[in-house]
Scaffold this motif. Structure first.
Motif, mmCIF file in Angstrom:
data_model
loop_
_atom_site.group_PDB
_atom_site.id
_atom_site.type_symbol
_atom_site.label_atom_id
_atom_site.label_comp_id
_atom_site.label_asym_id
_atom_site.label_seq_id
_atom_site.Cartn_x
_atom_site.Cartn_y
_atom_site.Cartn_z
ATOM 1 N N PRO A 22 0.818 -1.219 0.000
ATOM 2 C CA PRO A 22 0.000 0.000 0.000
ATOM 3 C C PRO A 22 0.852 1.269 0.000
ATOM 4 O O PRO A 22 0.517 2.246 -0.661
ATOM 5 C CB PRO A 22 -0.811 -0.112 1.290
ATOM 6 C CG PRO A 22 -0.898 -1.575 1.542
ATOM 7 C CD PRO A 22 0.424 -2.128 1.071
ATOM 8 N N SER A 23 1.980 1.243 0.712
ATOM 9 C CA SER A 23 2.823 2.441 0.755
ATOM 10 C C SER A 23 3.393 2.773 -0.628
ATOM 11 O O SER A 23 3.531 3.946 -0.981
ATOM 12 C CB SER A 23 3.954 2.277 1.773
ATOM 13 O OG SER A 23 4.796 1.210 1.416
ATOM 14 N N GLU A 24 3.710 1.757 -1.430
ATOM 15 C CA GLU A 24 4.197 2.003 -2.794
ATOM 16 C C GLU A 24 3.104 2.606 -3.666
ATOM 17 O O GLU A 24 3.358 3.491 -4.476
ATOM 18 C CB GLU A 24 4.718 0.716 -3.434
ATOM 19 C CG GLU A 24 6.142 0.400 -3.109
ATOM 20 C CD GLU A 24 7.117 1.500 -3.515
ATOM 21 O OE1 GLU A 24 7.089 1.965 -4.673
ATOM 22 O OE2 GLU A 24 7.906 1.904 -2.656
ATOM 23 N N VAL A 25 1.887 2.131 -3.504
ATOM 24 C CA VAL A 25 0.757 2.662 -4.272
ATOM 25 C C VAL A 25 0.552 4.135 -3.928
ATOM 26 O O VAL A 25 0.441 4.986 -4.812
ATOM 27 C CB VAL A 25 -0.532 1.855 -3.999
ATOM 28 C CG1 VAL A 25 -1.729 2.514 -4.672
ATOM 29 C CG2 VAL A 25 -0.375 0.421 -4.461
ATOM 30 N N VAL A 26 0.532 4.445 -2.639
ATOM 31 C CA VAL A 26 0.323 5.825 -2.200
ATOM 32 C C VAL A 26 1.462 6.716 -2.681
ATOM 33 O O VAL A 26 1.235 7.819 -3.184
ATOM 34 C CB VAL A 26 0.177 5.897 -0.665
ATOM 35 C CG1 VAL A 26 0.170 7.340 -0.186
ATOM 36 C CG2 VAL A 26 -1.079 5.179 -0.224
ATOM 37 N N GLY B 225 1.080 11.350 5.784
ATOM 38 C CA GLY B 225 0.185 10.254 6.136
ATOM 39 C C GLY B 225 -0.727 9.839 4.997
ATOM 40 O O GLY B 225 -0.844 10.516 3.985
ATOM 41 N N TYR B 226 -1.353 8.696 5.193
ATOM 42 C CA TYR B 226 -2.338 8.213 4.237
ATOM 43 C C TYR B 226 -3.237 7.195 4.914
ATOM 44 O O TYR B 226 -2.935 6.704 5.994
ATOM 45 C CB TYR B 226 -1.674 7.610 2.997
ATOM 46 C CG TYR B 226 -0.775 6.426 3.274
ATOM 47 C CD1 TYR B 226 -1.275 5.129 3.254
ATOM 48 C CD2 TYR B 226 0.570 6.596 3.546
ATOM 49 C CE1 TYR B 226 -0.464 4.042 3.501
ATOM 50 C CE2 TYR B 226 1.388 5.514 3.792
ATOM 51 C CZ TYR B 226 0.871 4.238 3.766
ATOM 52 O OH TYR B 226 1.676 3.167 4.014
ATOM 53 N N TYR B 227 -4.337 6.901 4.274
ATOM 54 C CA TYR B 227 -5.304 5.945 4.795
ATOM 55 C C TYR B 227 -5.484 4.829 3.775
ATOM 56 O O TYR B 227 -5.634 5.096 2.585
ATOM 57 C CB TYR B 227 -6.643 6.643 5.036
ATOM 58 C CG TYR B 227 -7.739 5.712 5.469
ATOM 59 C CD1 TYR B 227 -7.872 5.350 6.797
ATOM 60 C CD2 TYR B 227 -8.633 5.196 4.544
ATOM 61 C CE1 TYR B 227 -8.878 4.492 7.199
ATOM 62 C CE2 TYR B 227 -9.642 4.340 4.935
ATOM 63 C CZ TYR B 227 -9.756 3.991 6.264
ATOM 64 O OH TYR B 227 -10.748 3.144 6.661
ATOM 65 N N VAL B 228 -5.447 3.593 4.236
ATOM 66 C CA VAL B 228 -5.677 2.454 3.362
ATOM 67 C C VAL B 228 -6.719 1.561 4.014
ATOM 68 O O VAL B 228 -6.629 1.250 5.197
ATOM 69 C CB VAL B 228 -4.382 1.638 3.131
ATOM 70 C CG1 VAL B 228 -4.664 0.389 2.323
ATOM 71 C CG2 VAL B 228 -3.332 2.481 2.451
ATOM 72 N N GLY B 229 -7.708 1.173 3.243
ATOM 73 C CA GLY B 229 -8.724 0.243 3.724
ATOM 74 C C GLY B 229 -9.219 -0.594 2.564
ATOM 75 O O GLY B 229 -9.103 -0.194 1.411
ATOM 76 N N TYR C 297 -13.396 10.341 6.683
ATOM 77 C CA TYR C 297 -11.956 10.496 6.883
ATOM 78 C C TYR C 297 -11.425 11.659 6.051
ATOM 79 O O TYR C 297 -10.702 12.515 6.552
ATOM 80 C CB TYR C 297 -11.225 9.203 6.504
ATOM 81 C CG TYR C 297 -9.724 9.348 6.543
ATOM 82 C CD1 TYR C 297 -9.033 9.239 7.748
ATOM 83 C CD2 TYR C 297 -8.998 9.626 5.394
ATOM 84 C CE1 TYR C 297 -7.662 9.393 7.795
ATOM 85 C CE2 TYR C 297 -7.626 9.780 5.431
ATOM 86 C CZ TYR C 297 -6.964 9.667 6.632
ATOM 87 O OH TYR C 297 -5.608 9.833 6.670
ATOM 88 N N ILE C 298 -11.798 11.704 4.790
ATOM 89 C CA ILE C 298 -11.323 12.765 3.901
ATOM 90 C C ILE C 298 -11.820 14.125 4.376
ATOM 91 O O ILE C 298 -11.064 15.094 4.432
ATOM 92 C CB ILE C 298 -11.751 12.485 2.450
ATOM 93 C CG1 ILE C 298 -11.024 11.240 1.921
ATOM 94 C CG2 ILE C 298 -11.492 13.696 1.557
ATOM 95 C CD1 ILE C 298 -11.561 10.714 0.612
#
Length: 69
Positions: free
Chosen positions: A9-13, A45-49, A62-63
């Motif tokens: 997920p961190s690579e995608v973000v 930061g970022y959010y992944v779900g 969240y946004i």
């Protein structure tokens, strides 16, 4: 966004933030002259779900609750 399971997920973000920042700086070149250039356009930061565990309402809240600089 859908990706292969071996992509973190961190690579995608990181990729999304990089591509969108370049697009925004290209479309609005004056932003490069301001504090955004070199200091990071996006927050760290970022959010992944997953869609199975997070409703669209949760993501929307969240946004909407992010601090605006």
């Amino acid at each position: 966004v859908s990706v292969k399971p071996y992509i973190s997920p961190s690579e995608v973000v990181k990729t999304i933030k990089s591509i969108t920042a370049r697009y925004i700086f290209k479309k609005f070149p004056k932003l490069k002259q301001r504090k955004f250039w070199g200091s990071g356009f996006w927050s760290k930061g970022y959010y992944v779900g997953t869609t199975g565990a997070v409703s669209s309402e949760t993501i929307k809240r969240y946004i909407e609750n992010q601090k605006h600089v």
